[in-house]
Design an enzyme around this catalytic site. Structure first.
Site, short mmCIF file in Angstrom:
data_model
loop_
_atom_site.label_atom_id
_atom_site.label_comp_id
_atom_site.label_asym_id
_atom_site.label_seq_id
_atom_site.Cartn_x
_atom_site.Cartn_y
_atom_site.Cartn_z
N THR A 79 17.76 59.21 5.07
CA THR A 79 17.47 58.07 4.21
C THR A 79 17.13 58.52 2.80
OG1 THR A 79 16.29 55.95 4.16
CG2 THR A 79 15.00 57.90 4.73
N VAL A 82 15.81 54.84 10.11
CA VAL A 82 17.02 55.64 9.94
C VAL A 82 17.91 54.98 8.89
CG1 VAL A 82 19.11 56.46 11.07
CG2 VAL A 82 16.94 56.52 12.29
N SER A 83 18.36 55.76 7.90
CA SER A 83 19.29 55.29 6.89
C SER A 83 18.73 54.06 6.19
CB SER A 83 20.66 55.04 7.54
OG SER A 83 21.67 54.83 6.57
N TRP A 84 19.43 52.91 6.24
CA TRP A 84 18.92 51.67 5.63
C TRP A 84 17.52 51.37 6.16
CZ3 TRP A 84 17.28 46.89 7.33
CH2 TRP A 84 17.30 45.83 6.41
#
Length: 277
Positions: free
Chosen positions: A131, A105-107
């Protein structure tokens, strides 16, 4: 198979780094589904993703605090995504797994992409949420990015709740629970994650990822706009893109039922592939 759905916590020494690792055992079913390796967002401690294993309780889930995040000690030296992928590979090996599904998720989506390319043989299916492809990305809104840089989003729950909509977009369902589970990263921990991504992009290797891939993006994400998911879909062979309508950056939190239904449907059931002793 019925077990308590609180995680086992382990302290592991990997490549000279001390990490807190969490492992949720399946609470229902035969335990035959492939384990899920999860990479969290920047500055996010294990507790922030704890609702996810509750909703994927038919499989083992493994994650860990990055250096300087949660209860993992500060990084002594900088690290790069390929190092985190190697650490994750050694952790799943230590638990006896040969092949895992991978989610980021994301980073953490960057780490998941790195793992899926670096350890393609050990990657079953890949889920990428909110992401991008790293350095070559469409940036989010300045108002959201400025709030992201403010350390009060970790240390002051009232600040988080007040600016939740500006920070993440979407609705504010689940915002209170999210804020209550935050454990602020150390300054070195947060900087370490930022530094790890300097100059990194997955663009050159995305066409080489062979794992079936699900991309989840919110159409109201203030931090990682939807266009980034479209870039990922274009570059990853046969990737599937699902758009969460009205979804902000934390659609996994505030639109969990819809999102988890898509993830469960995509992952399905896989054989328990274990490392040979």
């Amino acid at each position: 198979m019925t077990v308590s759905h609180t995680p086992e916590f382990h302290i592991k020494e990997v490549d000279g780094r001390t990490l807190r690792v969490a492992r949720w055992q399946p609470r229902r079913g035969s335990g035959s589904n492939r384990p899920l390796l999860f990479f969290n967002g920047i500055g996010a401690n294990i507790e922030l993703m704890a609702p996810l294993p509750e909703l994927l309780d038919d499989r083992e889930v493994i994650t860990f605090d990055m250096p300087g995040v949660g209860e993992s000690p500060d990084p002594l030296v900088p690290y790069r995504p390929w190092m985190i992928a190697r650490i994750a590979e050694r952790i799943i090996s230590d638990f006896g797994h040969d092949k895992v599904d991978v989610m980021g998720v994301s980073w953490g989506g960057g780490m998941a992409q790195q793992f899926a390319w670096q350890y393609g043989r050990r990657t079953g299916q890949l889920v990428l949420a909110a992401t991008s492809a790293g350095m070559l990305m469409v940036p989010g809104k300045l108002a959201a990015l400025s709030k992201m840089a403010d350390p009060r989003r970790y240390t002051d729950p009232d600040f988080m709740l007040k600016h939740f909509r500006t920070l993440y977009g979407g609705n504010t369902n689940g915002a209170g629970g999210h804020a209550s589970r935050i454990s602020p990263p150390s300054t070195l921990g947060y900087l370490g994650q930022l530094i790890a991504m300097i100059g990194w992009t997955s663009v050159p290797f995305l066409p080489l990822i062979s794992a079936p891939t699900l991309i989840l993006m919110g159409d109201d994400d203030q931090i990682v706009p939807l266009a980034n998911g479209k870039i990922l879909k274009t570059l990853i062979p046969d990737a599937r893109l699902e758009i969460i309508k009205g979804g902000g950056h934390l659609f996994l939190v505030n639109q969990a039922d819809e999102t988890m239904a898509l993830i469960r449907n995509f992952l399905g059931a896989g054989p328990p592939l274990r490392a040979v002793a």
